[in-house]
Every structure is written in structure tokens, then in C-alpha cells.
Design an enzyme around this catalytic site. Sequence first.
Site, mmCIF file in Angstrom:
data_model
loop_
_atom_site.group_PDB
_atom_site.id
_atom_site.type_symbol
_atom_site.label_atom_id
_atom_site.label_comp_id
_atom_site.label_asym_id
_atom_site.label_seq_id
_atom_site.Cartn_x
_atom_site.Cartn_y
_atom_site.Cartn_z
ATOM 1 N N ASP A 28 -3.365 0.317 -4.926
ATOM 2 C CA ASP A 28 -3.858 -0.684 -3.974
ATOM 3 C C ASP A 28 -2.932 -1.908 -3.937
ATOM 4 O O ASP A 28 -2.222 -2.193 -4.898
ATOM 5 C CB ASP A 28 -5.279 -1.097 -4.411
ATOM 6 C CG ASP A 28 -6.067 -1.732 -3.283
ATOM 7 O OD1 ASP A 28 -5.601 -1.706 -2.126
ATOM 8 O OD2 ASP A 28 -7.149 -2.272 -3.565
ATOM 9 N N HIS A 45 3.401 -0.110 2.572
ATOM 10 C CA HIS A 45 3.183 1.316 2.256
ATOM 11 C C HIS A 45 4.529 2.003 1.981
ATOM 12 O O HIS A 45 4.653 2.834 1.088
ATOM 13 C CB HIS A 45 2.464 2.009 3.412
ATOM 14 C CG HIS A 45 1.077 1.480 3.654
ATOM 15 N ND1 HIS A 45 0.182 1.257 2.630
ATOM 16 C CD2 HIS A 45 0.427 1.123 4.796
ATOM 17 C CE1 HIS A 45 -0.963 0.783 3.139
ATOM 18 N NE2 HIS A 45 -0.826 0.693 4.446
ATOM 19 N N LEU A 139 4.978 18.449 -15.151
ATOM 20 C CA LEU A 139 3.978 17.460 -14.745
ATOM 21 C C LEU A 139 3.212 17.987 -13.538
ATOM 22 O O LEU A 139 3.816 18.509 -12.604
ATOM 23 C CB LEU A 139 4.693 16.135 -14.390
ATOM 24 C CG LEU A 139 3.813 14.921 -14.156
ATOM 25 C CD1 LEU A 139 4.501 13.685 -14.733
ATOM 26 C CD2 LEU A 139 3.563 14.672 -12.686
HETATM 27 C C1 FPP Z 1 -3.853 0.747 -0.414
HETATM 28 O O1 FPP Z 1 -3.213 -0.443 -0.069
HETATM 29 C C2 FPP Z 1 -2.930 1.869 -0.265
HETATM 30 C C3 FPP Z 1 -3.088 2.887 0.611
HETATM 31 C C4 FPP Z 1 -4.229 3.018 1.510
HETATM 32 C C5 FPP Z 1 -2.094 3.954 0.715
HETATM 33 C C6 FPP Z 1 -1.279 4.168 -0.508
HETATM 34 C C7 FPP Z 1 -0.219 5.159 -0.237
HETATM 35 C C8 FPP Z 1 1.006 5.124 -0.796
HETATM 36 C C9 FPP Z 1 1.438 4.125 -1.766
HETATM 37 C C10 FPP Z 1 1.976 6.176 -0.491
HETATM 38 C C11 FPP Z 1 1.389 7.523 -0.609
HETATM 39 C C12 FPP Z 1 2.285 8.509 -1.167
HETATM 40 C C13 FPP Z 1 2.269 9.790 -0.782
HETATM 41 C C14 FPP Z 1 2.920 10.804 -1.590
HETATM 42 C C15 FPP Z 1 1.596 10.229 0.442
HETATM 43 P P1 FPP Z 1 -3.905 -1.388 0.998
HETATM 44 O O2 FPP Z 1 -3.321 -1.119 2.314
HETATM 45 O O3 FPP Z 1 -5.391 -1.221 0.920
HETATM 46 O O4 FPP Z 1 -3.495 -2.797 0.469
HETATM 47 P P2 FPP Z 1 -4.323 -4.144 0.605
HETATM 48 O O5 FPP Z 1 -5.559 -3.976 -0.246
HETATM 49 O O6 FPP Z 1 -3.399 -5.164 0.053
HETATM 50 O O7 FPP Z 1 -4.619 -4.327 2.050
#
Ligand code: FPP
Length: 248
Positions: A28, A45, A139
Site C-alpha cells: 500500500d 504503481h 521461491l
Molecule cells: C495500493 O496502493 C496498491 C495497489 C492497489 C496496487 C499494488 C500493485 C503493485 C505494486 C504492482 C503489482 C505487481 C504485479 C506483479 C501485478 P494505493 O494506490 O492504494 O496507494 P494509496 O493508499 O497511497 O492511495
Amino acid sequence: MDNVTTQTQDKPIVFESPVPKHVGFIMDGNGRWAKARGLRRSEGHRQGVENLKEILEACGEFGIKYVTIYAFSTENWNRPQAEVSFLLSIIDYYIERELDNLDKQGVQLRHIGELDGLAPRLQRKIQKAIEQTRNNDRLILNVAFNYGGRAEIVRAVKQIVAAGIPAEEITEQTISQHLYTAFQPDPDLIIRTGGELRLSNFLIWQATYAEYYSTPVFWPDFNREELRKALEHYCSRERRFGGVKDEE
Ligand code: FPP
């Protein structure tokens, strides 16, 4: 318990007790990371994906055998259309770019969540990645994509009913064996970046006895050193699984 020494590229890191077998990551804070830099959320992201490489390598070095990452939840469909499209394209991009590298590193890629609901092309790509890496065992990487913990339990119950298993024969193990993570050890540690203190429908059955570690560090900044701190914290915890400490 024996101490565990992990040889890393720099110097050995000694943990006071065995590192967790299975770690779940709630990645997150990508959006806030981007906002703090005056960037678009998608940039957060993108940076989050870059970060995954360092963390997976570090997990391998530290001897963690199973990793589950929460990449796209069933609730994420409620985000603005443009962000959903971007998040959906990320897994495509990740597989395209990282598959051979992950394969060489002995990573077995698995998907947990509903494949239905994703574009057929993306489904095929995910299936191909699973197929290519199926014999790797250094892994195990579960990618939770279009995943929700409650939906996973509902799916398990439906499978159990469809298999005609009599009610009196259903045990906790029966449920566990019908989850996406069947026959994998439950997570010992759930790490959530970005400071929130909730599971957000992630591995809700499997994480019952997991240690929970929350850090205010946003996912794109969560590096090897931050992981080491989380593992150190885990190693300092005493896990009782509802029991009591050995009698003195
Ligand atoms: C939450 O941050 C994160 C997500 C919803 C997506 C996380 C995905 C990745 C890091 C990449 C995924 C990797 C693969 C292999 C598909 P947020 O947007 O909720 O952040 P915020 O709370 O600051 O708004």
C-alpha cells in the site's frame, strides 16, 4: 531455536530465530508516494512494480520460501476507470518483462484470485507464466490478482458442496485444502506498507495466526533494509497459536 544466518551480497545477517516460511505483502501507499512527489498515481504503481524486484530478491536471500503479494483486489474495480485499466495492464507488463528472469531465479509463479473477469488474452498470459515456472521451487510467488479473501472462502465452500463431502466430515483442513493456497503453509507474517492497520480482505482465513507488521513506509520505498527490520521484528515475537508459553 537455532539462529539463522543468511548470507547476502554484502555481509551475513543473523536473525535470532528462523525467518518466516511464508510472508504476505499488502503493497500500500503507491498513490501517496506519487502524490508526495507531484506525480500521477500511476507513477506510484509503476515504481511499486520496480520495487518488487528488490524485495523478491531479498526474500530469496533471507530464505523465505513462499511470498504472496496483494496486487489487485476485488475491491480495486471500484477505482476510477483509468486507474483500473492501468493496474490491469501492470500484470501484463510485469509478466512480459520479468517472466524469464523470475524463471531463471527459480521462482514458481502462481495466481490466486478469479481469472474469469480478466481479458482472455491476459488470462492466457498468466496461465503461460504459471506453466513455464511450474517446476521451480526456490521461491513460490503467489500473485493475488482479482483476489478477495471472502470470495475465496465462498469458492471453497461451493467446491466442497459440489464434491458432495458430507457436512460431518468437513474440518478446517477441508476448507484450507480448497483455498487457492491449498497445501501451502499459512503465512507467518503479513507486512503492510503505507501505515494502515487492516487486512483488507487479504488471506483472511490463512492469516489467522500470522504476525502482523505495519510500517508507515510507502511501498515504493520499502526496500531490503525495511524488510530486514520487519523480519527482525517477527523474530522477536513469541507465537503461541492460542496456547500458553511452555511451563517454567
Ligand atoms: C495500493 O496502493 C496498491 C495497489 C492497489 C496496487 C499494488 C500493485 C503493485 C505494486 C504492482 C503489482 C505487481 C504485479 C506483479 C501485478 P494505493 O494506490 O492504494 O496507494 P494509496 O493508499 O497511497 O492511495
